[in-house]
Design an enzyme around this catalytic site. Structure first.
Site, PDB file in Angstrom:
ATOM      1  N   LYS A 287       0.753  -1.128   0.181  1.00 19.74           N
ATOM      2  CA  LYS A 287      -0.116  -0.016  -0.136  1.00 19.74           C
ATOM      3  C   LYS A 287       0.846   1.232   0.035  1.00 19.74           C
ATOM      4  O   LYS A 287       2.230   1.407   0.384  1.00 19.74           O
ATOM      5  CB  LYS A 287      -0.810   0.048   1.564  1.00 19.74           C
ATOM      6  CG  LYS A 287      -1.942  -0.992   1.331  1.00 19.74           C
ATOM      7  CD  LYS A 287      -2.860  -0.977   2.616  1.00 19.74           C
ATOM      8  CE  LYS A 287      -3.844  -2.019   2.761  1.00 19.74           C
ATOM      9  NZ  LYS A 287      -4.974  -1.845   1.740  1.00 19.74           N
ATOM     10  N   ARG A 361     -10.422 -11.477   1.793  1.00 18.23           N
ATOM     11  CA  ARG A 361     -11.267 -12.580   1.265  1.00 18.23           C
ATOM     12  C   ARG A 361     -10.504 -13.889   1.220  1.00 18.23           C
ATOM     13  O   ARG A 361     -11.265 -14.808   1.352  1.00 18.23           O
ATOM     14  CB  ARG A 361     -11.553 -12.259  -0.152  1.00 18.23           C
ATOM     15  CG  ARG A 361     -10.387 -12.047  -1.075  1.00 18.23           C
ATOM     16  CD  ARG A 361     -10.710 -11.162  -2.420  1.00 18.23           C
ATOM     17  NE  ARG A 361     -10.800  -9.640  -2.025  1.00 18.23           N
ATOM     18  CZ  ARG A 361     -11.162  -8.899  -3.025  1.00 18.23           C
ATOM     19  NH1 ARG A 361     -11.379  -9.194  -4.337  1.00 18.23           N
ATOM     20  NH2 ARG A 361     -11.189  -7.423  -2.638  1.00 18.23           N
TER      21      ARG A 361
HETATM   22  N1  BES Z   1      -8.123  -3.707   4.565  1.00 18.11           N
HETATM   23  C1  BES Z   1      -8.162  -3.558   3.181  1.00 18.11           C
HETATM   24  C2  BES Z   1      -9.542  -2.633   2.858  1.00 18.11           C
HETATM   25  C3  BES Z   1      -9.732  -1.192   3.411  1.00 18.11           C
HETATM   26  C4  BES Z   1      -9.463  -0.178   2.605  1.00 18.11           C
HETATM   27  C5  BES Z   1     -10.397  -1.117   4.854  1.00 18.11           C
HETATM   28  C6  BES Z   1      -9.552   0.921   3.086  1.00 18.11           C
HETATM   29  C7  BES Z   1     -10.621   0.170   5.167  1.00 18.11           C
HETATM   30  C8  BES Z   1     -10.066   1.316   4.491  1.00 18.11           C
HETATM   31  C9  BES Z   1      -8.087  -4.510   2.224  1.00 18.11           C
HETATM   32  O1  BES Z   1      -7.435  -5.727   2.618  1.00 18.11           O
HETATM   33  C10 BES Z   1      -7.645  -4.288   0.922  1.00 18.11           C
HETATM   34  O2  BES Z   1      -6.579  -3.783   0.802  1.00 18.11           O
HETATM   35  N2  BES Z   1      -8.594  -4.314  -0.349  1.00 18.11           N
HETATM   36  C11 BES Z   1      -8.002  -3.875  -1.502  1.00 18.11           C
HETATM   37  C12 BES Z   1      -8.562  -4.849  -2.505  1.00 18.11           C
HETATM   38  C13 BES Z   1      -8.146  -4.699  -3.968  1.00 18.11           C
HETATM   39  C14 BES Z   1      -6.660  -5.040  -3.849  1.00 18.11           C
HETATM   40  C15 BES Z   1      -8.862  -5.496  -4.726  1.00 18.11           C
HETATM   41  C16 BES Z   1      -8.684  -2.416  -1.693  1.00 18.11           C
HETATM   42  O3  BES Z   1      -9.969  -2.169  -1.291  1.00 18.11           O
HETATM   43  O4  BES Z   1      -7.953  -1.577  -2.309  1.00 18.11           O
HETATM   44 MN    MN Z   2      -5.273  -5.710   1.974  1.00 16.40          MN
END
Ligand code: BES
Ligand code: MN
Ligand code: ZN
Length: 512
Positions: A287, A361
């Protein structure tokens, strides 16, 4: 673990408002409520209440606050809390008004409050007692737990709740009011337990610490507890959970909790599953630095399931429940799972990792499968799953995904009663082609379009034929801004929704 909440003593009182000893008398009122039945109060406030309304200082808008001094009453101060117009009323306004009163008192260094129920809300003594107790306890939370330089934090010591206008002599069913009070206490405390865990930094709440903490709290609440270590997880062939954990030097855990009320029939069995990523860096698909600190709350779903199970056990919900909480870090270590890698789930399905940041997931896929092995008949999973859900519904509404519609509607109604807003989203199979894989059964991401839905559909691959709801709490688990009724930080969202669902089992066990 740092303290972020305290539970004050919470008791009913039948004294008339003028005789209640407290630092602050909190009275939630409609915008049109002239308090005409309390002429003594208007007099004790020396005309200030009428004057403030006359000049528009206090309009009674939702959660608007007006404080003034009382003369000759046991309580030295009164706080009117607006409930807004009668036509917009829902019982959640009472819960939020109580939170507002609690926060207002603590902000002024007051530790003893009393909350007075007005007769014109149409809410009975039992529910009013619950909502006020719940709200006061939820208001006794402060996430600045590691600060050493601030003035000492103020905690409420006592909350007196007056649910009937005893001046009017109306009889209340005090046994029912006590039941409501206890329900509110437990729901409020369980919400705070979940918030405390979500607030905890990733360096102190690792998967092992989370598991130990969950086990201790669950045992104390009378739940059955099993903690699986990395060896047992490997024995169960949970390749998705192990895959996510590979990049970290902290081993994963899987916590299983059971609630088996005496005399409950064998089925149905409510299966609750919560995402327990104690820190999400994104892994190799790392990230950006900005806001990555927030990813310490990526275990909020797991914390919510734990909080709910504690409430379910303490309130003796009349239905069997099992909970499965997969716990892991998502780190980019030298052994981390890489894009293009293929993992095999415990169920045997294969997944191509297209983005290691779609880890929630994965751990849920193995966990929902395990809940099925344990005999769950109705599933609800809770997860901070996608940024896309925050884009779709914002920071105050949880996304609901699932099937059949009747089961989704049960969860939605439970969330309404709980004061957790949620709203249904589609899970049509059309979206499945978005996460196809060239090499495996499917991939773990489907691109930006419909990102919250493809996340949900991935989990759906592992639920078999069972009724299932997925709650995406990515937006609702953490409050970015303080509101009169909501301090900044962990919200404990979904704790009370899941508890309400189990407590109300009679209304769905026969139908869904
Ligand atoms: N934990 C994150 C989702 C999240 C994002 C929670 C912002 C709270 C605030 C999750 O594991 C994630 O990173 N999801 C990705 C999925 C994508 C790579 C398909 C996302 O939402 O960008
Ligand atoms: Mn994630
Ligand atoms: Zn995540």
């Amino acid at each position: 673990m740092q303290i972020v909440h305290q539970t004050p003593s919470v008791d009913l009182t039948t004294s008339s408002p003028r005789d209640i000893a407290a630092d602050l008398l909190v009275i939630p009122i409609f915008d049109t409520d002239a308090l005409a039945d309390l002429p003594d109060l208007l007099k004790a406030a020396d005309g200030e209440i009428d004057a403030a309304r006359g000049r528009g200082e206090f309009k009674g808008k939702p959660y608007e606050l007006f404080l003034t001094t009382l003369r000759g009453w046991q309580a030295r101060r009164v706080a009117l809390v607006g409930l807004g117009p009668k036509k917009d009323f829902s019982p959640d306004r009472l819960r939020r008004a109580a939170i507002t009163g609690a926060l207002a008192a603590r902000g002024r260094g007051m530790t003893r409050i009393a909350i007075v129920h007005r007769p014109d809300t149409g809410v009975g003594a039992e529910l009013a007692a619950q909502l006020f107790a719940e709200g006061a306890i939820i208001g006794n939370y402060d996430g600045a737990s590691y600060r050493t330089t601030d003035p000492p934090r103020v905690w409420l010591a006592s909350v007196a709740i007056a649910v009937a206008d005893s001046a009017a002599g109306s009889a209340i069913d005090s046994a029912a009011a006590e039941r409501g009070l206890e329900r509110g206490r437990v729901l409020g405390e369980s919400t705070n337990v979940a918030r405390e865990l979500a607030n905890e930094p990733g360096n102190s709440l690792t998967p092992r610490v989370f598991a130990d903490r969950a086990a201790a709290l669950a045992k104390a609440a009378g739940l059955g507890v099993d903690v699986f270590d990395e060896k047992k997880i490997a024995d169960l062939k949970m390749g998705l959970l192990l895959g996510v954990a590979r990049g970290s030097s902290e081993p994963p855990r899987l916590v299983v909790l059971t609630h088996e009320p005496k005399g409950a029939p064998k089925g149905p069995v409510l299966g609750l599953i919560g995402k327990g990523i104690t820190f999400d860096t994104g892994g190799i698909s790392i990230k950006p630095a900005e806001n990555m600190d927030k990813m310490k709350d990526d275990m909020s779903g797991g914390a919510a399931v734990l909080g709910a199970m504690i409430a379910i056990s303490r309130l003796k919900a009349p239905v069997r429940c099992v909970a499965v909480i997969p716990m892991s870090e998502n780190m980019p270590g030298g052994r981390a799972v890489k894009p293009g890698d293929v993992l095999t789930s415990a169920e045997g399905k294969t997944v191509e990792i297209l983005n290691t940041d779609a880890e929630g997931r994965l751990v849920l896929g193995d966990a929902v499968w395990y809940a099925r092995q344990l005999g769950a008949t109705h599933l609800v999973d809770v997860a901070t799953l996608t940024g896309a859900c925050v884009v779709a519904l914002g920071k105050t509404t949880t996304g609901l995904f699932g099937t059949p519609d009747t089961w989704v509607e049960q969860v939605r109604k439970a969330s309404d009663r709980a004061g957790d807003r949620s709203w249904p989203m589609p899970v049509w199979d059309d979206y499945k082609e978005l996460f196809k894989s060239e090499i495996a059964d499917f991939g773990n991401t489907g691109g930006r379009a419909g990102g919250a839905i493809t996340g949900a559909l991935f989990i759906k691959e592992f639920i078999g034929e069972l009724p299932w709801v997925h709650m995406d709490i990515a937006g609702t688990a953490w409050a970015e801004d303080a509101k009169p009724y909501q301090p900044k930080g962990a919200t404990g969202v979904a704790v009370r929704t899941l508890a309400e669902l189990a407590l109300d089992a009679a209304s769905w066990t026969s139908r869904t």
